[in-house]
Design a protein around this motif. Structure first.
Motif, PDB file in Angstrom:
ATOM      1  N   ASP A 139      12.934 115.095 -44.020  1.00  0.00           N
ATOM      2  CA  ASP A 139      13.922 114.808 -45.057  1.00  0.00           C
ATOM      3  C   ASP A 139      14.630 113.485 -44.747  1.00  0.00           C
ATOM      4  OD1 ASP A 139      15.701 115.623 -47.321  1.00  0.00           O
ATOM      5  OD2 ASP A 139      17.203 115.600 -45.727  1.00  0.00           O
ATOM      6  N   PRO A 140      14.497 112.467 -45.606  1.00  0.00           N
ATOM      7  CA  PRO A 140      15.045 111.140 -45.284  1.00  0.00           C
ATOM      8  C   PRO A 140      16.549 111.114 -45.025  1.00  0.00           C
ATOM      9  CG  PRO A 140      13.423 110.963 -47.045  1.00  0.00           C
ATOM     10  CD  PRO A 140      13.659 112.428 -46.835  1.00  0.00           C
ATOM     11  N   PRO A 141      17.395 111.751 -45.861  1.00  0.00           N
ATOM     12  CA  PRO A 141      18.839 111.673 -45.566  1.00  0.00           C
ATOM     13  C   PRO A 141      19.202 112.282 -44.214  1.00  0.00           C
ATOM     14  CG  PRO A 141      18.484 112.394 -47.823  1.00  0.00           C
ATOM     15  CD  PRO A 141      17.145 112.442 -47.149  1.00  0.00           C
ATOM     16  N   THR A 142      18.525 113.370 -43.865  1.00  0.00           N
ATOM     17  CA  THR A 142      18.821 114.000 -42.580  1.00  0.00           C
ATOM     18  C   THR A 142      18.408 113.094 -41.428  1.00  0.00           C
ATOM     19  OG1 THR A 142      18.393 116.158 -43.604  1.00  0.00           O
ATOM     20  CG2 THR A 142      18.492 116.084 -41.192  1.00  0.00           C
TER      21      THR A 142
ATOM     22  N   THR B 102       3.901 118.150 -39.842  1.00  0.00           N
ATOM     23  CA  THR B 102       5.299 118.567 -40.012  1.00  0.00           C
ATOM     24  C   THR B 102       6.262 117.501 -39.522  1.00  0.00           C
ATOM     25  OG1 THR B 102       4.739 120.907 -39.770  1.00  0.00           O
ATOM     26  CG2 THR B 102       7.039 120.286 -39.354  1.00  0.00           C
ATOM     27  N   TRP B 103       5.967 116.900 -38.354  1.00  0.00           N
ATOM     28  CA  TRP B 103       6.962 116.100 -37.669  1.00  0.00           C
ATOM     29  C   TRP B 103       6.800 114.591 -37.803  1.00  0.00           C
ATOM     30  CZ3 TRP B 103      11.400 117.945 -36.569  1.00  0.00           C
ATOM     31  CH2 TRP B 103      11.531 119.318 -36.363  1.00  0.00           C
TER      32      TRP B 103
ATOM     33  N   ALA C  14      13.018 112.585 -30.959  1.00  0.00           N
ATOM     34  CA  ALA C  14      11.844 112.606 -30.083  1.00  0.00           C
ATOM     35  C   ALA C  14      10.665 113.275 -30.776  1.00  0.00           C
ATOM     36  CB  ALA C  14      12.180 113.337 -28.782  1.00  0.00           C
ATOM     37  N   ALA C  15      10.919 114.341 -31.502  1.00  0.00           N
ATOM     38  CA  ALA C  15       9.838 115.013 -32.223  1.00  0.00           C
ATOM     39  C   ALA C  15       9.291 114.139 -33.338  1.00  0.00           C
ATOM     40  CB  ALA C  15      10.341 116.344 -32.786  1.00  0.00           C
TER      41      ALA C  15
ATOM     42  N   VAL D  40       8.845 127.595 -35.966  1.00  0.00           N
ATOM     43  CA  VAL D  40       8.938 126.144 -36.142  1.00  0.00           C
ATOM     44  C   VAL D  40       7.734 125.522 -35.459  1.00  0.00           C
ATOM     45  CG1 VAL D  40      10.211 124.060 -35.511  1.00  0.00           C
ATOM     46  CG2 VAL D  40      11.453 126.076 -36.323  1.00  0.00           C
ATOM     47  N   PRO D  41       6.970 124.675 -36.141  1.00  0.00           N
ATOM     48  CA  PRO D  41       5.830 124.030 -35.481  1.00  0.00           C
ATOM     49  C   PRO D  41       6.291 123.094 -34.370  1.00  0.00           C
ATOM     50  CG  PRO D  41       5.670 123.848 -37.879  1.00  0.00           C
ATOM     51  CD  PRO D  41       7.051 124.329 -37.570  1.00  0.00           C
ATOM     52  N   PRO D  42       5.530 122.966 -33.287  1.00  0.00           N
ATOM     53  CA  PRO D  42       5.886 122.021 -32.217  1.00  0.00           C
ATOM     54  C   PRO D  42       5.626 120.587 -32.650  1.00  0.00           C
ATOM     55  CG  PRO D  42       3.798 123.064 -31.734  1.00  0.00           C
ATOM     56  CD  PRO D  42       4.324 123.747 -32.963  1.00  0.00           C
ATOM     57  N   ALA D  43       6.109 119.655 -31.862  1.00  0.00           N
ATOM     58  CA  ALA D  43       6.063 118.241 -32.245  1.00  0.00           C
ATOM     59  C   ALA D  43       4.650 117.709 -32.385  1.00  0.00           C
ATOM     60  CB  ALA D  43       6.835 117.397 -31.225  1.00  0.00           C
ATOM     61  N   GLN D  44       3.681 118.319 -31.711  1.00  0.00           N
ATOM     62  CA  GLN D  44       2.311 117.811 -31.848  1.00  0.00           C
ATOM     63  C   GLN D  44       1.711 118.099 -33.225  1.00  0.00           C
ATOM     64  OE1 GLN D  44       3.345 119.835 -29.396  1.00  0.00           O
ATOM     65  NE2 GLN D  44       1.927 121.526 -29.001  1.00  0.00           N
TER      66      GLN D  44
END
Length: 673
Positions: free
Chosen positions: A51-54, A44-45, A108-109, A36-40
């Motif tokens: 995904d909008p519904p999520t 991706t983040w 936060a991500a 999983v890529p990190p938040a930076q």
């Protein structure tokens, strides 16, 4: 233990030489070891990429919590398990903490907003300051120390501890750099707590029952080993120690893989597949990434075949065949993306279609109930997010010889009509219920003659009084009650002389269930359950040979019904729940009287599946007769309106009958055990 002493299962065979030395060479650095890529990584983040519904669902719940107090864990709730058996009150508070942290972590991500980072910090610290990550039902604090509260100097590594360790690891991986900048010192605390509560106990104490060193391997093994793998890969910076821990994890996963039967069946049933076999498949996926592809694939026939287990147990819609402690309509959404990835890796098109059938573009791709790691995998799996929704395969026939389970429907790809499921097996299975010879009948994919499943877990569930719980007893399963005697638990109480037959006209399982009963006067009791494809009806025949007696308690055939029951002479009419329709039951001899017993339900887990009650139909087939037979016929009365073909969807494509089994379209399987 040296490399030459290591357990040799399908993983060791597929990966010769796997051990600490090899792993130290092939494992990726900690910062790139999780898939999983990190938040930076804003490609991706960034919110626009998620995904909008999520994201909408997570945000709505997270904003309700933001700034408010975190759930507290009063000591009295932990102690309750040892006092009155209540484990659920404490566990639900723990789960609420973890769900809140999972939501905050994703927000936060997505935003890198200080408020969400603070929410994450509060959640992380609350877990780090929690006296125990172990669920009270699993803690050996009482047996080892005489305590009813956690012994903090002797942490117990169970499912709960593994889940918290993995959650904190994913937080560290996802938000490491922002957290270092926002609140220096938090990440060392994570490492300290995960090490002392999980990693050190894992390496130093090797008497954990879930290791399976005694040969009894169950879903805990795959679940805990998978979480330890995540923590070791990301949080352990010392290469030799990291490699040694991962090597032990690989060996544990190998034991689990070796314990699976060749047909991939799980005796704990569909619900526990997601927390056992699926956990193993997810761990192998992570291991492939962490090793840069050096430890790739899904080794072994059993692991490849278990990918098919969910769709083979599918009755229709949200309903699944349940055994033991499983539920017929699981309350939580499983990680369909994990099944999708596994099906892609092993090339199982039907399993892939079954997973894709649950991809609703208007619904979240996953939710926080699955845990942070599973949620992050789904959110960053672009192929799953973009997957085209499909239709479930619904194989015509499924035969699993390892668990002696047969499931059959009139035609491939349709829930229309009656589906029959029947099991042999034994009464010493994991999460066992006494149900040898039991069967389930579904109408248009909805169970009508049912297996109740289980109520909410308490101390009694896995204690010496387990079989005082009504749902575990054979009296509340679709099996005979012979001369006032119920089935008994244990491996010895099993089906014998079993034969399964499937051909274009029928699907049938015949077995002797006499040994399931702790009586010496039951010479045999043969049950044959058959689905007749042409007529669409189900016929269950019981024939018996009992030692003669002048007096004996009644012998009754029990049927547990989800619906309203009207009993007449030699027949019963059932109006099924959930709009499924009606069933007609007839039996011979018609003189056998039928009565009903209502079973009100108040347990929330059971109510969530069946509503406020079930009904047991009891048919008295006699007690003193030495030999005899009873024939039950289940059929759907004619319906007005559109014909069956119009209502049911597609029929069998040519050549597809029997797909979903490991057997050809017509076959016979026998066991004389």
């Amino acid at each position: 233990m040296t490399a030459t002493d290591r357990f040799t299962g399908p993983l060791a065979v597929a990966w010769p030489g796997v051990g600490p030395a090899l792993l130290e060479q092939v494992l990726q650095p900690p910062e790139t070891s999780l898939p999983v890529p990190p938040a930076q990584d804003r490609t991706t983040w960034a919110e626009s990429r998620l995904d909008p519904p999520t994201l909408r669902r997570l945000r709505a719940h997270a904003e309700e919590d933001l700034g408010g107090p975190w759930p507290s864990l009063p000591a009295r709730h932990y102690a309750r398990y040892f006092r009155d058996g209540d484990r659920d009150t404490y566990e639900q508070l723990v789960f609420a903490r973890q769900r809140r942290l999972t939501r905050a972590g994703v927000l936060a991500a997505a935003t890198l907003d200080p408020d969400w980072l603070d929410e994450v910090v509060d959640g992380v610290v609350s877990l780090c300051e929690q006296s125990s990550w172990c669920w009270p039902a699993h803690d050996d604090t009482h047996t080892r120390h005489g305590a009813v509260l956690p012994t903090v100097t002797d942490p117990y590594l169970d499912l709960g501890a593994g889940e918290v360790a993995a959650q904190l690891t994913w937080i560290d991986h996802l938000l490491g750099r922002p957290l270092d900048e926002h609140v220096p010192g938090l990440r060392p605390r994570i490492r300290h707590e995960v090490d002392r509560r999980v990693l050190t106990p894992f390496t130093d104490r090797r008497d954990w029952h879930w290791l399976g060193l005694d040969g009894d391997v169950h879903n805990w093994s795959a679940w805990i080993h998978g979480n330890v793998l995540v923590a070791a890969l990301r949080l352990v910076d010392d290469p030799p120690r990291r490699a040694a821990i991962v090597a032990s994890v690989v060996e544990g996963l190998d034991r689990y893989a070796a314990s699976l039967p060749a047909d991939g069946a799980v005796d704990e049933g569909y619900g526990y597949w997601w927390q056992g076999a699926c956990r193993a498949l997810e761990a192998l996926d992570i291991l492939a990434h962490a090793s840069g592809g050096r430890l790739d694939g899904v080794p072994g026939e059993a692991l490849r075949h278990t990918v098919a287990f969910p769709h083979r147990m599918h009755l229709g819609g949200a309903w699944y065949l349940n055994h033991g402690d499983g539920t017929a309509r699981p309350p939580a959404t499983p990680p369909w993306d994990a099944l999708y990835r596994a099906a892609r890796r092993v090339g199982d098109r039907d399993a892939l279609a079954h997973a894709a059938a649950h991809r609703n573009r208007d619904a979240p791709v996953a939710d926080e109930d699955q845990g942070l790691g599973r949620l992050l995998r789904a959110l960053t799996h672009r192929e799953w997010i973009d997957a085209t929704p499909g239709t479930p395969p619904l194989p015509r026939d499924v035969w699993l010889p390892s668990t002696q389970v047969l499931l059959a429907r009139p035609r491939h790809g349709s829930t229309a009509g009656l589906t029959l499921a029947v099991k042999g097996g034994h009464n010493g299975e994991h999460h066992n219920h006494n149900d040898v010879g039991g069967f389930v009948v579904a109408l248009d994919g909805i169970p009508v003659l049912v297996d109740a499943g289980r109520p909410t877990y308490t101390a009694q569930t896995f204690g010496p009084d387990r079989y005082d719980i009504w749902t575990m007893q054979s009296e509340w399963h679709n099996v005979p009650h012979i001369r006032g005697t119920a089935q008994a638990p244990g491996h010895a109480h099993r089906a014998r002389d079993l034969a399964a037959v499937v051909d274009p006209t029928r699907a049938e399982l015949s077995l002797d269930i006499a040994a399931a009963y702790p009586r010496t006067d039951v010479r045999h009791w043969r049950r044959t359950a058959r689905l007749e494809r042409d007529s669409g009806r189900i016929v269950v025949t019981d024939s018996w040979d009992l030692a003669p007696t002048d007096t004996a308690p009644p012998t009754r055939v029990h049927l547990l019904v989800a619906g309203d029951v009207q009993v007449g002479a030699g027949r019963a009419e059932i109006t099924a729940r959930h709009g499924a329709g009606r069933l007609t039951l007839t039996w011979q001899p018609a003189s056998a009287p039928g009565t009903v017993t209502a079973r009100p339900l108040d347990d929330p887990l059971l109510v969530g599946v069946w509503g406020r009650g079930l009904t047991r139909l009891e048919i008295d087939v006699g007690a003193t007769t030495a030999t005899g037979a009873f024939v039950l016929t289940v059929e759907e009365p004619p319906r007005s309106g559109p014909g069956r073909a119009e209502r049911s969807g597609r029929a069998d494509p040519p050549g597809r009958a029997g797909r979903g089994t490991s057997e050809p379209p017509s076959w016979r399987s026998e066991s004389r055990g």
